[in-house]
Design a protein around this motif. Structure first.
Motif, PDB file in Angstrom:
ATOM      1  N   ALA A 148       4.892   5.376  23.490  1.00 13.76           N
ATOM      2  CA  ALA A 148       6.252   4.976  23.120  1.00 13.76           C
ATOM      3  C   ALA A 148       7.283   5.701  23.966  1.00 13.76           C
ATOM      4  O   ALA A 148       8.310   5.124  24.347  1.00 13.76           O
ATOM      5  CB  ALA A 148       6.494   5.253  21.640  1.00 13.76           C
ATOM      6  N   ALA A 149       7.021   6.975  24.274  1.00 12.73           N
ATOM      7  CA  ALA A 149       7.954   7.742  25.091  1.00 12.73           C
ATOM      8  C   ALA A 149       7.990   7.219  26.522  1.00 12.73           C
ATOM      9  O   ALA A 149       9.061   7.049  27.115  1.00 12.73           O
ATOM     10  CB  ALA A 149       7.577   9.222  25.082  1.00 12.73           C
ATOM     11  N   VAL A 150       6.820   6.945  27.080  1.00 13.11           N
ATOM     12  CA  VAL A 150       6.723   6.508  28.478  1.00 13.11           C
ATOM     13  C   VAL A 150       7.217   5.080  28.651  1.00 13.11           C
ATOM     14  O   VAL A 150       7.951   4.765  29.589  1.00 13.11           O
ATOM     15  CB  VAL A 150       5.272   6.645  28.978  1.00 13.11           C
ATOM     16  N   LYS A 151       6.826   4.195  27.737  1.00 10.68           N
ATOM     17  CA  LYS A 151       7.169   2.780  27.869  1.00 10.68           C
ATOM     18  C   LYS A 151       8.520   2.427  27.261  1.00 10.68           C
ATOM     19  O   LYS A 151       9.066   1.359  27.551  1.00 10.68           O
ATOM     20  CB  LYS A 151       6.093   1.925  27.193  1.00 10.68           C
ATOM     21  N   GLY A 152       9.041   3.297  26.418  1.00  9.48           N
ATOM     22  CA  GLY A 152      10.304   2.993  25.744  1.00  9.48           C
ATOM     23  C   GLY A 152      11.508   3.314  26.587  1.00  9.48           C
ATOM     24  O   GLY A 152      12.032   2.466  27.324  1.00  9.48           O
ATOM     25  N   SER A 153      11.940   4.546  26.558  1.00  4.19           N
ATOM     26  CA  SER A 153      13.138   4.955  27.283  1.00  4.19           C
ATOM     27  C   SER A 153      12.844   5.280  28.735  1.00  4.19           C
ATOM     28  O   SER A 153      13.762   5.341  29.558  1.00  4.19           O
ATOM     29  CB  SER A 153      13.756   6.183  26.604  1.00  4.19           C
ATOM     30  N   ASP A 181      13.543  -1.981  15.325  1.00  2.97           N
ATOM     31  CA  ASP A 181      14.976  -1.791  15.539  1.00  2.97           C
ATOM     32  C   ASP A 181      15.291  -1.405  16.983  1.00  2.97           C
ATOM     33  O   ASP A 181      16.301  -1.843  17.544  1.00  2.97           O
ATOM     34  CB  ASP A 181      15.510  -0.696  14.604  1.00  2.97           C
ATOM     35  N   GLU A 182      14.433  -0.582  17.593  1.00  3.10           N
ATOM     36  CA  GLU A 182      14.706  -0.075  18.937  1.00  3.10           C
ATOM     37  C   GLU A 182      14.140  -0.950  20.043  1.00  3.10           C
ATOM     38  O   GLU A 182      14.698  -1.009  21.147  1.00  3.10           O
ATOM     39  CB  GLU A 182      14.146   1.345  19.086  1.00  3.10           C
ATOM     40  N   HIS A 183      13.009  -1.625  19.752  1.00  6.94           N
ATOM     41  CA  HIS A 183      12.303  -2.346  20.825  1.00  6.94           C
ATOM     42  C   HIS A 183      11.894  -3.754  20.409  1.00  6.94           C
ATOM     43  O   HIS A 183      10.943  -4.316  20.967  1.00  6.94           O
ATOM     44  CB  HIS A 183      11.053  -1.563  21.244  1.00  6.94           C
ATOM     45  N   GLY A 184      12.598  -4.332  19.440  1.00  4.67           N
ATOM     46  CA  GLY A 184      12.221  -5.651  18.953  1.00  4.67           C
ATOM     47  C   GLY A 184      12.288  -6.740  19.994  1.00  4.67           C
ATOM     48  O   GLY A 184      11.608  -7.768  19.874  1.00  4.67           O
ATOM     49  N   ASP A 185      13.084  -6.532  21.049  1.00  2.00           N
ATOM     50  CA  ASP A 185      13.214  -7.534  22.107  1.00  2.00           C
ATOM     51  C   ASP A 185      12.315  -7.227  23.304  1.00  2.00           C
ATOM     52  O   ASP A 185      12.404  -7.882  24.341  1.00  2.00           O
ATOM     53  CB  ASP A 185      14.670  -7.633  22.567  1.00  2.00           C
ATOM     54  N   ASN A 186      11.443  -6.228  23.151  1.00  4.06           N
ATOM     55  CA  ASN A 186      10.547  -5.831  24.237  1.00  4.06           C
ATOM     56  C   ASN A 186       9.132  -6.291  23.893  1.00  4.06           C
ATOM     57  O   ASN A 186       8.491  -5.737  22.998  1.00  4.06           O
ATOM     58  CB  ASN A 186      10.595  -4.303  24.414  1.00  4.06           C
ATOM     59  N   ASP A 187       8.647  -7.298  24.604  1.00  6.76           N
ATOM     60  CA  ASP A 187       7.331  -7.870  24.308  1.00  6.76           C
ATOM     61  C   ASP A 187       6.208  -6.842  24.424  1.00  6.76           C
ATOM     62  O   ASP A 187       5.164  -6.979  23.774  1.00  6.76           O
ATOM     63  CB  ASP A 187       7.044  -9.049  25.240  1.00  6.76           C
ATOM     64  N   ALA A 188       6.412  -5.825  25.245  1.00  5.79           N
ATOM     65  CA  ALA A 188       5.365  -4.819  25.450  1.00  5.79           C
ATOM     66  C   ALA A 188       5.068  -4.059  24.159  1.00  5.79           C
ATOM     67  O   ALA A 188       3.973  -3.501  23.995  1.00  5.79           O
ATOM     68  CB  ALA A 188       5.783  -3.845  26.546  1.00  5.79           C
ATOM     69  N   PHE A 189       6.025  -4.064  23.223  1.00  3.37           N
ATOM     70  CA  PHE A 189       5.847  -3.326  21.984  1.00  3.37           C
ATOM     71  C   PHE A 189       5.289  -4.188  20.857  1.00  3.37           C
ATOM     72  O   PHE A 189       5.035  -3.676  19.763  1.00  3.37           O
ATOM     73  CB  PHE A 189       7.174  -2.696  21.547  1.00  3.37           C
ATOM     74  N   ASP A 190       5.117  -5.477  21.099  1.00  5.91           N
ATOM     75  CA  ASP A 190       4.626  -6.368  20.044  1.00  5.91           C
ATOM     76  C   ASP A 190       3.257  -5.941  19.522  1.00  5.91           C
ATOM     77  O   ASP A 190       3.005  -5.949  18.312  1.00  5.91           O
ATOM     78  CB  ASP A 190       4.556  -7.815  20.546  1.00  5.91           C
ATOM     79  N   GLU A 191       2.372  -5.595  20.448  1.00  2.00           N
ATOM     80  CA  GLU A 191       1.010  -5.228  20.040  1.00  2.00           C
ATOM     81  C   GLU A 191       1.022  -3.987  19.160  1.00  2.00           C
ATOM     82  O   GLU A 191       0.305  -3.920  18.147  1.00  2.00           O
ATOM     83  CB  GLU A 191       0.133  -4.987  21.263  1.00  2.00           C
ATOM     84  N   LEU A 192       1.843  -2.998  19.513  1.00  4.44           N
ATOM     85  CA  LEU A 192       1.907  -1.785  18.705  1.00  4.44           C
ATOM     86  C   LEU A 192       2.483  -2.085  17.325  1.00  4.44           C
ATOM     87  O   LEU A 192       2.016  -1.541  16.322  1.00  4.44           O
ATOM     88  CB  LEU A 192       2.737  -0.717  19.408  1.00  4.44           C
TER      89      LEU A 192
END
Length: 212
Positions: free
Chosen positions: A190-195, A65-76
């Motif tokens: 998630a904190a560092v790479k997210g917001s 929901d928060e990072h679905g458009d962020n490819d960096a989060f796909d692996e997680l």
């Protein structure tokens, strides 16, 4: 994948009705059919693993929901889904007495533990050095992953307690130990790479008593 190539056997069950009334007496059935109290250490162990699985599912949905458009989060996201399957495998083996465990019964093993270690090492390399304990917060995903970490620690304690009186696969304990470490690293990542916001660091002098 052929039946011969499958590492574990497919589930052999059919869920036709949700309630059976068999648990109203305070007992439940293990995979082998044995009736045991719902307060038994084995039930407490895999019940906590089930709780952890639900929290991991919540974390994954928050990530999408928060990072679905962020490819960096796909692996997680893929890793969290894999962990959900592994936790169900772990619950399956914990719900079975040692004498009823078959060769191809689902379980966690050294490969699953090693995969967690690889993820920890990879993501930790992308994080700044930590000079204080961190507090949950900064983002919803960070807080939920920390919640998962604490429940994972509880699942580990329950499983260690079970192992003190009954036979438990050592990989079950090793997996939960490594997963709690992974959840800590994933929460920081998630904190560092997210917001991009600073992590919430523990400061003992921010307590009410420190200025009294």
């Amino acid at each position: 994948m052929s039946e011969r190539d499958k590492k574990f056997e497919d589930p052999q069950l059919a869920i036709n009705r949700v309630y059976t009334r068999k648990g109203d007496s305070g007992q439940t059935s293990l995979v082998g059919g044995q009736r045991v109290p719902k307060t038994a250490a084995r039930i407490d162990s895999y019940g906590t693993v089930d709780e952890l699985n639900a929290i991991i599912g919540m974390c994954r949905q928050t990530l999408i929901d928060e990072h679905g458009d962020n490819d960096a989060f796909d692996e997680l996201a893929h890793t969290l889904l894999r962990v959900q399957h592994e936790l169900f495998n772990l619950g399956s083996i914990l719900a079975t007495l040692p004498e009823d465990i078959g060769e191809k019964m689902p379980r966690v093993d050294e490969t699953d533990v090693a995969a967690l270690e690889a993820s920890i090492d990879k993501m930790n390399e992308e994080l700044p050095e930590l000079r204080s304990f961190v507090l949950p917060g900064g983002s919803r995903l960070n807080a939920e992953l920390h919640l998962g970490r604490t429940v994972c620690r509880r699942a580990e304690r329950k499983t260690v307690a079970l192992a003190e009186t009954e036979e438990v696969d050592p990989n079950a304990i090793a997996y939960l130990n490594r997963l709690s470490d992974a959840l800590f690293v994933w929460s920081r990542w998630a904190a560092v790479k997210g917001s991009g916001a600073d992590e919430v660091l523990w400061d003992p002098n921010l307590s009410a008593g420190s200025s009294a």
